[in-house]
Design a protein around this motif. Structure first.
Motif, PDB file in Angstrom:
ATOM      1  N   ILE A  73     -17.042 -10.637  81.999  1.00  0.00           N
ATOM      2  CA  ILE A  73     -17.220 -10.095  83.353  1.00  0.00           C
ATOM      3  C   ILE A  73     -17.234  -8.575  83.246  1.00  0.00           C
ATOM      4  O   ILE A  73     -16.296  -7.963  82.713  1.00  0.00           O
ATOM      5  CB  ILE A  73     -16.087 -10.546  84.283  1.00  0.00           C
ATOM      6  CG1 ILE A  73     -16.001 -12.077  84.342  1.00  0.00           C
ATOM      7  CG2 ILE A  73     -16.294  -9.976  85.683  1.00  0.00           C
ATOM      8  CD1 ILE A  73     -14.805 -12.587  85.132  1.00  0.00           C
ATOM      9  N   VAL A  81     -21.991 -11.105  85.021  1.00  0.00           N
ATOM     10  CA  VAL A  81     -21.377 -12.011  84.054  1.00  0.00           C
ATOM     11  C   VAL A  81     -22.352 -12.194  82.899  1.00  0.00           C
ATOM     12  O   VAL A  81     -23.504 -12.612  83.105  1.00  0.00           O
ATOM     13  CB  VAL A  81     -21.045 -13.375  84.698  1.00  0.00           C
ATOM     14  CG1 VAL A  81     -20.410 -14.298  83.669  1.00  0.00           C
ATOM     15  CG2 VAL A  81     -20.117 -13.185  85.899  1.00  0.00           C
ATOM     16  N   LEU A 115     -24.873 -14.578  84.916  1.00  0.00           N
ATOM     17  CA  LEU A 115     -24.557 -14.835  86.313  1.00  0.00           C
ATOM     18  C   LEU A 115     -24.182 -13.530  87.010  1.00  0.00           C
ATOM     19  O   LEU A 115     -24.107 -12.468  86.381  1.00  0.00           O
ATOM     20  CB  LEU A 115     -23.404 -15.847  86.417  1.00  0.00           C
ATOM     21  CG  LEU A 115     -23.629 -17.213  85.736  1.00  0.00           C
ATOM     22  CD1 LEU A 115     -22.323 -18.012  85.720  1.00  0.00           C
ATOM     23  CD2 LEU A 115     -24.741 -17.997  86.422  1.00  0.00           C
ATOM     24  N   ILE A 144     -21.448 -12.004  90.247  1.00  0.00           N
ATOM     25  CA  ILE A 144     -20.365 -12.237  91.208  1.00  0.00           C
ATOM     26  C   ILE A 144     -20.527 -11.247  92.353  1.00  0.00           C
ATOM     27  O   ILE A 144     -20.450 -10.032  92.155  1.00  0.00           O
ATOM     28  CB  ILE A 144     -18.978 -12.098  90.550  1.00  0.00           C
ATOM     29  CG1 ILE A 144     -18.821 -13.133  89.440  1.00  0.00           C
ATOM     30  CG2 ILE A 144     -17.872 -12.254  91.584  1.00  0.00           C
ATOM     31  CD1 ILE A 144     -17.523 -13.014  88.660  1.00  0.00           C
ATOM     32  N   VAL A 163     -20.250 -16.823  93.211  1.00  0.00           N
ATOM     33  CA  VAL A 163     -20.833 -16.785  91.873  1.00  0.00           C
ATOM     34  C   VAL A 163     -22.266 -17.291  91.998  1.00  0.00           C
ATOM     35  O   VAL A 163     -22.494 -18.424  92.441  1.00  0.00           O
ATOM     36  CB  VAL A 163     -20.049 -17.651  90.868  1.00  0.00           C
ATOM     37  CG1 VAL A 163     -20.695 -17.567  89.482  1.00  0.00           C
ATOM     38  CG2 VAL A 163     -18.594 -17.202  90.797  1.00  0.00           C
ATOM     39  N   VAL A 187     -17.793 -22.855  85.593  1.00  0.00           N
ATOM     40  CA  VAL A 187     -18.051 -21.853  86.636  1.00  0.00           C
ATOM     41  C   VAL A 187     -16.853 -21.749  87.572  1.00  0.00           C
ATOM     42  O   VAL A 187     -16.527 -20.665  88.067  1.00  0.00           O
ATOM     43  CB  VAL A 187     -19.339 -22.181  87.409  1.00  0.00           C
ATOM     44  CG1 VAL A 187     -19.637 -21.075  88.419  1.00  0.00           C
ATOM     45  CG2 VAL A 187     -20.519 -22.325  86.458  1.00  0.00           C
ATOM     46  N   LEU A 194     -14.694 -18.318  88.232  1.00  0.00           N
ATOM     47  CA  LEU A 194     -14.326 -17.781  89.540  1.00  0.00           C
ATOM     48  C   LEU A 194     -12.823 -17.544  89.635  1.00  0.00           C
ATOM     49  O   LEU A 194     -12.381 -16.485  90.113  1.00  0.00           O
ATOM     50  CB  LEU A 194     -14.775 -18.746  90.635  1.00  0.00           C
ATOM     51  CG  LEU A 194     -14.369 -18.389  92.073  1.00  0.00           C
ATOM     52  CD1 LEU A 194     -14.909 -17.032  92.479  1.00  0.00           C
ATOM     53  CD2 LEU A 194     -14.823 -19.471  93.048  1.00  0.00           C
ATOM     54  N   HIS A 236     -11.818 -14.544  87.622  1.00  0.00           N
ATOM     55  CA  HIS A 236     -12.229 -13.313  88.298  1.00  0.00           C
ATOM     56  C   HIS A 236     -11.275 -12.944  89.422  1.00  0.00           C
ATOM     57  O   HIS A 236     -10.868 -11.779  89.548  1.00  0.00           O
ATOM     58  CB  HIS A 236     -13.645 -13.465  88.850  1.00  0.00           C
ATOM     59  CG  HIS A 236     -14.036 -12.369  89.782  1.00  0.00           C
ATOM     60  ND1 HIS A 236     -14.255 -11.071  89.359  1.00  0.00           N
ATOM     61  CD2 HIS A 236     -14.195 -12.348  91.140  1.00  0.00           C
ATOM     62  CE1 HIS A 236     -14.556 -10.305  90.399  1.00  0.00           C
ATOM     63  NE2 HIS A 236     -14.517 -11.058  91.487  1.00  0.00           N
TER      64      HIS A 236
END
Length: 313
Positions: free
Chosen positions: A28, A40, A54, A56, A69, A270, A274, A277
């Motif tokens: 991240i 990500v 990905l 965020i 996400v 995933v 999350l 994060h």
């Protein structure tokens, strides 16, 4: 989204979403110092040219905080810069901090305690021994402090976590949604230095611990874990749970760098991303201090007060 545009462009080659029960490694990376959006990347030592995976996205809807996400598959004509939402966390309202001023504030001499009782309604008891640790630490940061006041605080909040349409098959362990419940506690100390023009006030915040509990919609506990704060030592840079482990890299002595997340099967990676994060950003020691604004009077002997933070304007 934050105050400045930070939506990254679609990479030349879009990496497929991780499988529902795959173990994955994510990095991240903060996109900008002006907002709370993150990119990500794939792997522990990613190449930004080929490993962008990905995104965020942090935003608000009325008073709710929303963290999503997304992938880079952008098919929404109404929101052309939004990818497919894989998971969403929604926090209702602002974080609810409750403050209570500790007894024995200010000067602990006999006269000082009597004046405290007269002006603030506090008892004349000396500060509790456990509270003196905060005072001593604050005085080490402000060596010229003449007087102090201390408040204890606690935070209770929760987020509703739901999968996006493309992750619905993960079934969230048999639950239509999950709850992430967060509790934190600590103290704040105001130091007062007597100057010719009046009192100079400085405020120092301390986080004792942050507790997380992940439950199904019916309240069944999936996992719970605790993260130490910075009251007695520096905040930790590693945490391991059933769903993931995360390491916070350091850029120099104190500045935080990338967060490396390794997810654990059979949980959706995933979802693990999350959760990692949230505990290293919005509800980390740094994130909590950013939201917390303890209210102290401008002079040490003014009347104290204690009301829920989320009721203050």
């Amino acid at each position: 989204m934050g105050c400045c545009e930070s939506t990254p462009a679609v990479p030349e080659q879009i990496i497929p979403d991780p499988g529902y029960e795959d173990e994955a490694v994510f990095t991240i990376r903060d996109l900008s110092m002006f907002n709370d959006d993150y990119e990500v990347l794939r792997g522990e030592h990613p190449n930004p040219e080929i490993d962008r995976w990905l995104f965020i996205n942090s935003g608000k809807s009325r008073s709710d905080a929303i963290i999503e996400v997304e992938n880079y598959v952008r098919l929404n004509e109404e929101k052309p810069k939004q990818g497919q939402v894989l998971y969403k966390a929604v926090f209702k309202g602002s974080p609810g901090f409750e403050e209570t001023e500790a007894r024995g504030i200010g000067d602990t001499s006999g006269l000082g305690l009597m004046l405290q009782s007269l002006f603030s309604g506090q008892s004349q008891a000396k500060p509790h021994s456990e509270d003196m640790h905060y005072v001593r630490k604050a005085k080490r940061m402000d060596r010229g402090a003449d007087k102090t006041r201390i408040k204890k605080w606690q935070l209770n909040t929760q987020a509703r976590i739901t999968p996006g349409p493309t992750r619905a098959e993960s079934e969230l362990m048999g639950s239509e949604h999950l709850w992430l419940k967060i509790y934190a506690a600590g103290a704040a100390v105001a130091t007062y230095d007597k100057k010719d023009e009046g009192w100079q006030k400085d405020v120092f915040e301390f986080v004792d611990c942050i507790d997380f509990q992940l439950t199904k919609a019916d309240g069944e506990v999936i996992d719970e874990w605790r993260v130490a704060g910075d009251t007695y030592d520096d905040a930790p840079n590693f945490c391991s749970t059933q769903l993931f482990e995360v390491t916070i890299e350091r850029d120099g002595m104190t500045k935080e760098g990338d967060k490396v997340v390794k997810t654990h099967a059979p949980y959706d990676p995933v979802l693990g991303l999350l959760l990692a994060h949230l505990m290293t950003s919005e509800y980390s020691v740094k994130g909590i201090k950013k939201d917390f604004n303890p209210r102290f009077p401008n002079a040490p002997n003014q009347t104290g007060f204690s009301i829920p933070f989320n009721q203050l304007m």
